[in-house]
Scaffold this motif. Structure first.
Motif, mmCIF file in Angstrom:
data_model
loop_
_atom_site.group_PDB
_atom_site.id
_atom_site.type_symbol
_atom_site.label_atom_id
_atom_site.label_comp_id
_atom_site.label_asym_id
_atom_site.label_seq_id
_atom_site.Cartn_x
_atom_site.Cartn_y
_atom_site.Cartn_z
ATOM 1 N N THR A 1 7.745 11.810 1.915
ATOM 2 C CA THR A 1 6.927 11.233 1.518
ATOM 3 C C THR A 1 5.221 11.348 1.967
ATOM 4 O O THR A 1 5.141 11.912 3.105
ATOM 5 N N VAL A 2 4.609 11.302 0.834
ATOM 6 C CA VAL A 2 3.322 11.894 1.424
ATOM 7 C C VAL A 2 2.794 10.659 1.707
ATOM 8 O O VAL A 2 2.667 8.902 1.632
ATOM 9 N N TYR A 3 2.103 11.033 3.618
ATOM 10 C CA TYR A 3 1.547 10.173 4.059
ATOM 11 C C TYR A 3 0.157 10.691 4.171
ATOM 12 O O TYR A 3 0.592 11.879 5.453
ATOM 13 N N ARG A 4 -0.983 9.864 4.078
ATOM 14 C CA ARG A 4 -1.950 10.073 4.707
ATOM 15 C C ARG A 4 -2.395 9.326 5.420
ATOM 16 O O ARG A 4 -2.797 8.293 5.129
ATOM 17 N N THR B 1 11.305 6.327 7.670
ATOM 18 C CA THR B 1 10.690 7.419 7.759
ATOM 19 C C THR B 1 10.340 8.590 9.286
ATOM 20 O O THR B 1 9.010 8.798 9.506
ATOM 21 N N ASN B 2 11.813 8.288 9.756
ATOM 22 C CA ASN B 2 11.651 8.907 10.928
ATOM 23 C C ASN B 2 11.326 10.414 10.303
ATOM 24 O O ASN B 2 11.556 10.854 11.574
ATOM 25 N N LYS B 3 11.445 11.433 9.875
ATOM 26 C CA LYS B 3 11.047 12.645 9.604
ATOM 27 C C LYS B 3 9.848 12.263 9.101
ATOM 28 O O LYS B 3 9.483 13.564 8.846
ATOM 29 N N VAL B 4 8.974 11.414 9.221
ATOM 30 C CA VAL B 4 7.196 11.608 8.832
ATOM 31 C C VAL B 4 6.488 11.664 9.769
ATOM 32 O O VAL B 4 6.630 10.465 10.352
ATOM 33 N N SER B 5 6.415 12.714 10.914
ATOM 34 C CA SER B 5 5.655 12.913 12.134
ATOM 35 C C SER B 5 4.298 12.279 11.739
ATOM 36 O O SER B 5 3.780 11.566 12.874
ATOM 37 N N GLU B 6 3.497 11.825 11.080
ATOM 38 C CA GLU B 6 2.897 10.903 10.684
ATOM 39 C C GLU B 6 2.869 9.216 10.371
ATOM 40 O O GLU B 6 1.889 8.491 10.682
ATOM 41 N N SER B 7 3.837 8.935 10.293
ATOM 42 C CA SER B 7 4.290 7.842 10.671
ATOM 43 C C SER B 7 5.515 7.183 11.793
ATOM 44 O O SER B 7 5.401 6.189 12.276
ATOM 45 N N TYR C 1 -3.598 12.707 -4.020
ATOM 46 C CA TYR C 1 -2.999 13.156 -3.262
ATOM 47 C C TYR C 1 -1.650 12.789 -3.899
ATOM 48 O O TYR C 1 -0.302 12.584 -3.525
ATOM 49 N N TYR C 2 -1.710 11.833 -5.173
ATOM 50 C CA TYR C 2 -0.303 10.880 -5.571
ATOM 51 C C TYR C 2 -0.209 12.199 -6.784
ATOM 52 O O TYR C 2 -0.275 13.000 -7.167
ATOM 53 N N THR C 3 1.647 12.188 -6.027
ATOM 54 C CA THR C 3 2.578 13.240 -6.746
ATOM 55 C C THR C 3 3.890 12.642 -7.356
ATOM 56 O O THR C 3 4.154 11.766 -6.578
ATOM 57 N N ALA C 4 3.971 12.963 -8.198
ATOM 58 C CA ALA C 4 5.028 11.641 -8.944
ATOM 59 C C ALA C 4 6.695 12.345 -8.431
ATOM 60 O O ALA C 4 8.183 12.383 -8.808
ATOM 61 N N GLN C 5 6.092 14.087 -7.612
ATOM 62 C CA GLN C 5 7.439 14.639 -6.878
ATOM 63 C C GLN C 5 8.210 13.680 -5.529
ATOM 64 O O GLN C 5 9.292 14.103 -5.310
ATOM 65 N N ALA C 6 7.714 13.373 -5.175
ATOM 66 C CA ALA C 6 7.548 13.042 -3.711
ATOM 67 C C ALA C 6 8.424 11.128 -3.886
ATOM 68 O O ALA C 6 8.430 10.478 -5.077
ATOM 69 N N PRO C 7 9.245 10.410 -3.494
ATOM 70 C CA PRO C 7 9.720 9.817 -2.904
ATOM 71 C C PRO C 7 9.124 8.677 -2.766
ATOM 72 O O PRO C 7 9.230 6.747 -3.076
ATOM 73 N N ALA C 8 7.471 8.603 -2.235
ATOM 74 C CA ALA C 8 6.871 7.511 -2.003
ATOM 75 C C ALA C 8 5.376 7.830 -1.507
ATOM 76 O O ALA C 8 5.147 8.860 -1.535
ATOM 77 N N ASP D 1 0.783 -1.274 -0.144
ATOM 78 C CA ASP D 1 0.041 -0.331 0.423
ATOM 79 C C ASP D 1 0.666 1.085 0.135
ATOM 80 O O ASP D 1 0.788 2.029 0.465
ATOM 81 N N MET D 2 2.450 1.194 0.302
ATOM 82 C CA MET D 2 2.748 2.379 0.018
ATOM 83 C C MET D 2 3.864 2.070 -1.463
ATOM 84 O O MET D 2 3.941 1.057 -1.854
ATOM 85 N N ILE D 3 3.556 2.827 -2.760
ATOM 86 C CA ILE D 3 4.196 3.045 -3.665
ATOM 87 C C ILE D 3 5.438 4.084 -3.524
ATOM 88 O O ILE D 3 5.815 4.892 -3.426
#
Length: 779
Positions: free
Chosen positions: A727-730, A619-625, A742-749, A600-602
């Motif tokens: 990383t885009v994390y919803r 993803t230690n810098k992704v606050s939602e993760s 919310y998908y973007t090709a500019q994010a790593p995942a 479920d992670m692209i």
């Protein structure tokens, strides 16, 4: 032994005393004195009886003891033998063949068939299931060649074609070949009977074809090197281009690139090699006299697999019409390098007739490809090689696809098969013994079954029975120091970039830039293993994941709670995913690193080229993760119980792990990381495996274990935190919102994005094409 040889006392003598007269008996009874009741007196009077009885008892005891001991020994021997038998029964029996005493097979009687005495040097062998096509009629008129059509249970009983020899099922059964017993009735692999028939009737060259092949110019001799030993051959084709052996790690190539089609791949090419689209830096040369197998290309519908066939069409009515460069030089394969070989456009010379056998225990669309790799490996034993030729035939695309299931033996096993074949060695004395040895080894490795081992033995005996002379063995170059390639030995050839006429889109200048990107991505990730954890059904999308990411990574390993050996999907529970990683690490000990991904992670791999492959990514810098939760107060029991397990394992850490973890951890809090994506470099693989071993059977959840492991292996300041920071994390996307919002090709995942079926996969590919436009060729 003495006891067993001893004769037992005669019961007749013991029970029959000498006869006495009645009067004598009466007289003796009358005057017999009374018996004394004193024991010593009785014993002295009956001493001989006591001795006899004791001796008899001892004898019985001795016999019983010896028999018991013998039974025990016998039982032990039986158990040992039965154990060995059980062990042996789990292995495939090796066929015993008396090679020097194979009886000859008599040719057909003239009364049995009008073609019984016919002989020809050049044969075309096809399998027919329907009435003759126009292409087949054209093949029958090929000058200098005899067409042989082999029927099966689907062939019309009144099948006939002027100029062709037709072998019905009844006629095949009457030829006396051992191989007949192994062949399925409704399959093109019955061509094996046709090969033997052609060899028996004088064949020196066999063109393996199908009923859709139209020979370009109706002249096979114009395209192939039919005469390898004649004077004309030596003058016309003195040398051939040959792929370079400079890279010892390369074992398979896509020949379509050499002939102008970089985005097309042949059936049987491992999916992980599809992304290798760069042309050769240079070629070498080889003399042409030992090219015993010649593989031609096909214009129109080339030999492609079902993944290419289905993913490159915009509609079921569209037909392929792909062309290859007819002016590109033919190119040979050195020992150690392989190429897919098919059964509908291939020339076999007499030195390689043993390699015509089509295996019977694998799927129909895999049979000829597995045969081709098997034959290439044996070809090296006699100093022969394969050469790939420019287009020799045209095949019309009838828009009749074939199911994925028919190719399962290809996509799952072919990569492993090639590595196995390159590393296989044999010290058997003759060629046929080595052929049987390889077939046996392939069955033990699971590439085919014992049925094909028996079939190989029957096939080789049939060849001997019809007078075929096995070629002599030659020294094998594999494993020996290779000659250095000097500057004067290199030959350069730049392939044309022909239009890819699929989806109605022709290649333009922009594709050059896109291909360059693909090469760069492959160069960066080419020695990184991608490990995917699938939470849903994998039967429909496992091959798609491999196709998408296999173009970029060294290989794609798929783990799921629903294992599927047929699709090479291994078992693994997502809530304890970390426990299954050491096993994968052991399989790929030379990989640079391991990128782990949930389905479920692209992954937008094109945005990770600046990441440091020597460091940890998470993803230690992704606050939602990456969340720190207090274990005091009103927290749930689950958090508390997991925190207690963390404390328990940390207390068991060696000092270096414990020190590193406590440096970053906070007392009274537990870190939760979703863990949908992370990267472990090879230098920390052993540390990770050690940590998994310390956890043991404790049920620490994956989301809790991963941050503990990462903080124990290294401090956060040493992570490459930038790699996945954007990383885009919803966490809670709205149910009605499409992922494209919310998908973007500019994010790593990007998370979450769930693929349930082929339709979802197509939507995903079209979205990802914003970062990798070549992906549009997959849908």
């Amino acid at each position: 032994m003495l006891v067993q040889d001893r004769s037992p006392p005669s019961s007749k003598l013991a029970s029959s005393p000498p006869p006495v007269l009645p009067s004598t008996v009466a007289h003796s009874r009358r005057f017999v004195p009374a018996k004394s009741l004193d024991f010593s007196t009785w014993a002295s009077e009956n001493l001989y009886k006591i001795v006899f009885v004791c001796f008899l008892a001892l004898t019985v005891v001795a016999i019983f003891f010896i028999r018991s001991s013998g039974d025990a020994i016998t039982l032990l021997r039986f158990e040992k033998c039965s154990g060995s038998a059980s062990s042996a029964s789990s292995r495939i029996p090796y066929p015993e063949v008396s090679w020097s005493s194979v009886p000859p097979i008599k040719p057909l009687d003239l009364s049995a068939a009008p073609f019984a005495s016919f002989r020809s040097d050049r044969w075309i062998v096809v399998s027919v299931s329907a009435y003759p096509t126009d292409s087949l009629r054209s093949l029958a008129r090929t000058k200098g060649w005899q067409l042989l059509a082999v029927g099966n249970s689907a062939t019309p009983p009144d099948w006939s074609l002027k100029g062709a020899i037709f072998l019905s099922l009844n006629q095949q059964a009457g030829l006396g070949f051992r191989t007949v017993d192994f062949l399925p009735y409704h399959s093109h692999v019955r061509k094996s009977i046709g090969y033997l028939f052609a060899i028996q009737h004088g064949a020196k060259v066999i063109f393996d074809a199908d009923d859709r092949a139209e020979v370009l110019g109706a002249d096979l001799g114009r395209h192939f090197d039919v005469d390898l030993s004649g004077e004309a051959a030596g003058a016309k084709h003195p040398v051939l281009f040959q792929y370079s052996h400079a890279d010892p790690n390369r074992t398979v190539v896509n020949p379509y690139i050499h002939f102008g089609q970089r985005s097309v791949w042949p059936r049987g090419l491992p999916l992980e090699n599809v992304g290798e689209v760069g042309h050769e830096e240079f070629y070498t040369e080889v003399f042409s006299g030992r090219q015993f197998i010649q593989q031609g290309l096909s214009n129109g519908l080339p030999d492609v697999d079902s993944i290419f066939y289905y993913t490159r069409k915009s509609s079921a009515l569209e037909t392929f019409d792909i062309s290859f460069d007819e002016e590109a030089p033919k190119v040979a394969l050195p020992q150690g390098l392989m190429v897919p070989i098919n059964s509908f456009n291939t020339i076999f010379h007499t030195q390689a007739f043993w390699g015509l056998m089509l295996p019977v225990s694998v799927s129909s669309m895999a049979s000829d490809v597995l045969r081709g790799y098997w034959a290439q490996r044996i070809l090296w034993e006699i100093g022969g090689f394969v050469t790939v030729y420019p287009p020799t035939i045209h095949r019309a695309d009838t828009a009749e696809g074939y199911p994925f299931a028919e190719e399962k033996d290809l996509h799952v096993n072919v990569g492993r098969l090639i590595k196995f074949l390159v590393s296989w060695r044999s010290n058997r004395r003759t060629l046929f013994e080595r052929i049987l040895h390889l077939s046996y080894a392939m069955a033990e490795e699971g590439f085919w079954t014992k049925q094909d081992v028996q079939f190989t033995a029957a096939w080789l005996q049939d060849l001997l029975a019809i007078g075929y002379q096995q070629p002599r063995l030659m020294s094998l170059e594999l494993g020996r120091p290779r000659a250095n390639i000097g500057e004067g030995d290199t030959k350069e050839f730049i392939p044309k970039k022909l239009p890819s006429v699929h989806l109605g889109v022709e290649e333009v200048g922009a594709v050059n830039y896109e291909i360059g990107n693909l090469i760069r991505w492959r160069k960066y990730f080419g020695n990184v293993v991608l490990i995917m954890f699938c939470s849903g059904p994998v039967d429909r999308i496992a091959l798609e994941w491999r196709l998408l990411y296999g173009r970029i990574f060294k290989t794609v390993v798929i783990l799921s709670e629903q294992s599927d050996p047929g699709l090479a999907v291994e078992y693994g529970q997502i809530h304890e995913a970390y426990k299954y990683l050491p096993k994968v690490f052991d399989k790929f000990q030379k990989a640079e690193g391991f990128l782990c991904l949930q389905d479920d992670m692209i992954l937008n791999y094109w945005n990770l080229l600046q990441a440091d492959k020597m460091k940890l990514w998470i993803t230690n810098k992704v606050s939602e993760s990456w969340i720190s939760v207090s274990t005091d107060g009103n927290d749930t029991d689950w958090h508390v119980s997991q925190a207690n397990l963390v404390k328990k394992i940390v207390d068991n850490f060696p000092v270096h792990f414990q020190t590193s973890y406590k440096k970053s951890a906070t007392v009274g809090r537990v870190i939760i990381c979703s863990g949908e994506i992370f990267y472990i470099p090879q230098r920390l693989v052993t540390d990770f495996s050690d940590l998994v071993g310390i956890v043991g059977d404790l049920n620490i959840h994956h989301r809790i274990a991963m941050p503990v492991f990462f903080l124990a292996m290294d401090s956060q300041e040493n992570f490459d935190s930038k790699a996945l920071a954007t990383t885009v994390y919803r966490t809670q996307p709205k149910a009605m919102d499409p992922f494209t919002s919310y998908y973007t090709a500019q994010a790593p995942a990007v998370y979450p994005l769930k693929v349930h079926n082929e339709y979802d996969f197509i939507k995903l590919i079209r979205a990802m094409a914003a970062g990798d436009p070549l992906l549009l060729e997959l849908v």
